[in-house]
Design an enzyme around this catalytic site. Sequence first.
Site, PDB file in Angstrom:
ATOM      1  N   ARG A 134       5.739  18.349   1.112  1.00  0.00           N
ATOM      2  CA  ARG A 134       6.154  19.494   0.291  1.00  0.00           C
ATOM      3  C   ARG A 134       5.035  20.493   0.013  1.00  0.00           C
ATOM      4  O   ARG A 134       5.289  21.675  -0.150  1.00  0.00           O
ATOM      5  CB  ARG A 134       6.739  18.988  -1.036  1.00  0.00           C
ATOM      6  CG  ARG A 134       8.178  18.530  -0.870  1.00  0.00           C
ATOM      7  CD  ARG A 134       8.799  18.211  -2.179  1.00  0.00           C
ATOM      8  NE  ARG A 134       7.964  17.284  -2.934  1.00  0.00           N
ATOM      9  CZ  ARG A 134       8.225  16.875  -4.165  1.00  0.00           C
ATOM     10  NH1 ARG A 134       9.285  17.321  -4.794  1.00  0.00           N
ATOM     11  NH2 ARG A 134       7.442  16.023  -4.782  1.00  0.00           N
ATOM     12  N   HIS A 176       2.243  -3.911   9.513  1.00  0.00           N
ATOM     13  CA  HIS A 176       0.940  -3.705  10.146  1.00  0.00           C
ATOM     14  C   HIS A 176       0.231  -5.014  10.491  1.00  0.00           C
ATOM     15  O   HIS A 176      -0.672  -5.030  11.305  1.00  0.00           O
ATOM     16  CB  HIS A 176       0.051  -2.768   9.307  1.00  0.00           C
ATOM     17  CG  HIS A 176      -0.580  -3.410   8.113  1.00  0.00           C
ATOM     18  ND1 HIS A 176       0.087  -3.586   6.924  1.00  0.00           N
ATOM     19  CD2 HIS A 176      -1.829  -3.915   7.915  1.00  0.00           C
ATOM     20  CE1 HIS A 176      -0.728  -4.171   6.054  1.00  0.00           C
ATOM     21  NE2 HIS A 176      -1.889  -4.380   6.621  1.00  0.00           N
ATOM     22  N   LYS A 230      -2.421  -6.545  14.060  1.00  0.00           N
ATOM     23  CA  LYS A 230      -3.762  -7.137  13.973  1.00  0.00           C
ATOM     24  C   LYS A 230      -4.034  -7.928  15.260  1.00  0.00           C
ATOM     25  O   LYS A 230      -3.176  -8.696  15.713  1.00  0.00           O
ATOM     26  CB  LYS A 230      -3.879  -8.051  12.744  1.00  0.00           C
ATOM     27  CG  LYS A 230      -3.868  -7.255  11.421  1.00  0.00           C
ATOM     28  CD  LYS A 230      -4.117  -8.152  10.232  1.00  0.00           C
ATOM     29  CE  LYS A 230      -3.828  -7.451   8.914  1.00  0.00           C
ATOM     30  NZ  LYS A 230      -4.864  -6.544   8.460  1.00  0.00           N
ATOM     31  N   GLU A 290      -6.298 -11.965  -1.376  1.00  0.00           N
ATOM     32  CA  GLU A 290      -6.993 -10.681  -1.529  1.00  0.00           C
ATOM     33  C   GLU A 290      -7.919 -10.780  -2.728  1.00  0.00           C
ATOM     34  O   GLU A 290      -7.551 -11.342  -3.763  1.00  0.00           O
ATOM     35  CB  GLU A 290      -5.990  -9.562  -1.743  1.00  0.00           C
ATOM     36  CG  GLU A 290      -5.128  -9.315  -0.527  1.00  0.00           C
ATOM     37  CD  GLU A 290      -4.272  -8.078  -0.700  1.00  0.00           C
ATOM     38  OE1 GLU A 290      -4.738  -7.002  -0.302  1.00  0.00           O
ATOM     39  OE2 GLU A 290      -3.172  -8.191  -1.254  1.00  0.00           O
ATOM     40  N   ASP A 319       5.950  -7.801  -1.886  1.00  0.00           N
ATOM     41  CA  ASP A 319       4.889  -7.005  -1.274  1.00  0.00           C
ATOM     42  C   ASP A 319       4.289  -7.685  -0.045  1.00  0.00           C
ATOM     43  O   ASP A 319       3.947  -7.017   0.928  1.00  0.00           O
ATOM     44  CB  ASP A 319       3.789  -6.760  -2.331  1.00  0.00           C
ATOM     45  CG  ASP A 319       2.707  -5.816  -1.840  1.00  0.00           C
ATOM     46  OD1 ASP A 319       3.065  -4.787  -1.229  1.00  0.00           O
ATOM     47  OD2 ASP A 319       1.513  -6.087  -2.074  1.00  0.00           O
ATOM     48  N   HIS A 346       4.643  -9.763   5.610  1.00  0.00           N
ATOM     49  CA  HIS A 346       3.475 -10.240   6.357  1.00  0.00           C
ATOM     50  C   HIS A 346       3.452 -11.765   6.536  1.00  0.00           C
ATOM     51  O   HIS A 346       3.219 -12.266   7.626  1.00  0.00           O
ATOM     52  CB  HIS A 346       2.181  -9.806   5.655  1.00  0.00           C
ATOM     53  CG  HIS A 346       2.113  -8.341   5.344  1.00  0.00           C
ATOM     54  ND1 HIS A 346       2.626  -7.381   6.178  1.00  0.00           N
ATOM     55  CD2 HIS A 346       1.590  -7.661   4.297  1.00  0.00           C
ATOM     56  CE1 HIS A 346       2.412  -6.179   5.655  1.00  0.00           C
ATOM     57  NE2 HIS A 346       1.794  -6.323   4.502  1.00  0.00           N
TER      58      HIS A 346
HETATM   59  C1  BG6 Z   1       0.121  -4.088   2.147  1.00  0.00           C
HETATM   60  C2  BG6 Z   1       0.378  -4.406   0.694  1.00  0.00           C
HETATM   61  O1  BG6 Z   1       1.294  -4.188   2.896  1.00  0.00           O
HETATM   62  O2  BG6 Z   1      -0.838  -4.988   2.652  1.00  0.00           O
HETATM   63  C3  BG6 Z   1      -0.901  -4.381  -0.114  1.00  0.00           C
HETATM   64  O3  BG6 Z   1       1.290  -3.463   0.161  1.00  0.00           O
HETATM   65  C4  BG6 Z   1      -1.956  -5.261   0.529  1.00  0.00           C
HETATM   66  O4  BG6 Z   1      -0.672  -4.795  -1.454  1.00  0.00           O
HETATM   67  C5  BG6 Z   1      -2.093  -4.942   2.008  1.00  0.00           C
HETATM   68  O5  BG6 Z   1      -3.172  -5.045  -0.143  1.00  0.00           O
HETATM   69  C6  BG6 Z   1      -3.003  -5.939   2.685  1.00  0.00           C
HETATM   70  O6  BG6 Z   1      -3.247  -5.519   3.992  1.00  0.00           O
HETATM   71  P1  BG6 Z   1      -4.570  -5.950   4.761  1.00  0.00           P
HETATM   72  O7  BG6 Z   1      -4.397  -5.413   6.143  1.00  0.00           O
HETATM   73  O8  BG6 Z   1      -5.715  -5.329   4.022  1.00  0.00           O
HETATM   74  O9  BG6 Z   1      -4.619  -7.432   4.691  1.00  0.00           O
END
Ligand code: BG6
Length: 480
Positions: free
Chosen positions: A43, A177, A181, A215, A234, A239
């Site tokens: 926007r 994502h 990896k 994390e 999340d 993942h």
């Molecule tokens: C994201 C989450 O999908 O993945 C985040 O929303 C998380 O909360 C992140 O921190 C972790 O990704 P990576 O690649 O740093 O392990």
Amino acid sequence: MAHTIVIFGASGDLTSRKLIPAIYRLFQKKRLPEGTQIVGVSRSAFEHEAWREQLEVTTKKYVGDAFNDSVWGAFREQIFYQPGDIQEESDFHKLADFLKSIEPEGPVERVYYLSTKPQLYEKAIAQLGAAGLNDDSDGDRRVIIEKPFGTDLASAKALNIATHRVFREDQVYRIDHYLGKETVQNLFVLRFANSIFEPLWNRHFIDHVQITVAEEVPVGRRAGYYETAGVLRDMVQNHLLQLMMITAMEPPARFDADLVRDEKVKVLHSVRPKTGGDFASESVRGQYEGYLQEEGVPKNSQTETFTAVKLHVDNWRWQGVPFYLRSGKAMSCRTTQIVIQFKEAPHLLLGSKTRIPTANQLVIQVQPAEGIQLHFQTKVPDTELKTKLSSLDFRFQQDGGQEGMPDSYQRLLLDAMNGDASLFARSDEVELAWGIIDPLLAAWRSPASPPLQVYPQGEWGPQECTQWMTEQGRQWFDVC
Ligand code: BG6
């Protein structure tokens, strides 16, 4: 053939932090199709030049030493900006005109990347359809959809239906994502390009599997989003379940998008449905100390920042082998690892009877110390028959050459541009994953559910989680 990447949500963090750096690196490595153009849409009112300047600063920051002024000089000319509001149909017609004005004559392939707020995905897809931007009579049209794909099964189904009104399934790329990896892709290679692991990869030899995504960082300024998600939505729904599918799947006949995804989906079909009662004994949830003081977190928040869940895969290969999925924020360190815990030798001639320390382990380090370790017993020299745990230790870093490990988005963007959906989630896959998560969320909401356990920051989660594992005669692999 010419390509255009259209990014919706151009002024967002993901675009500057991940997408543009990934496209820049692909350009630098000469992997992008010749003449690929990038059009950012959001926007804010920007001129092409102002957006390029802004991206130069952020790309320099995120690409680091790999940034090169003259490469950027050529790359920036291919970046454009088109202001547009997802709610405004007329803005999509303007976008269509703009794309025509910059694209060469003849067929052009386009990728639409939805990196907006997830609440806007349905609308954006409908608008793409209304403006005819899905019409692939003059080159492929594909849409990449960022996570989260829905917030539960019902919303994921609704989003799939809305998406399929405009795009065929083979045009849809739901991104996770983690699948980009290198070490996750290496899991396919480890399992299916070696003959020594596969005969052991089953209930006869494996006691259990642990998948941990820890994390170190707390939630910080993301509380607004995090409060609507929690670690289960999340991280686990996407993942961790992806890592589990690749660990547990049968070999596909070929590395073909549908054949790979068929095998992954079979794993989800085999996950034993749980009742509310099972979850009480088969999951632990926690919240780190201090979470309630994070900006934007209600003082009575019950959002989980940590969870460990035990899943059973009811098929011939995995009967009786639990999969433990564990993830959390503000933990001891940042590590993603898959631990294949083998069974104890059937008859212990030597050493102590303690179960865990003597059994073999294969540890797949997804990040940050990407590699694979195999732990086994060896004799301590100059003792009668004393044993100790030793390792074969493979590190990608020592093997990866100059380029090191590319960011996941490079691989995934290129695959989407090339029409290869093997590393993207299919509609049934996301729905089945939500089908596993929803009952757990419901069980946690019930008053009979065990309380949320508070854990100190910088630990491996709540003490109760360690205890829970010990009660099952097992032990977490808490190694950074
Ligand atoms: C994201 C989450 O999908 O993945 C985040 O929303 C998380 O909360 C992140 O921190 C972790 O990704 P990576 O690649 O740093 O392990």
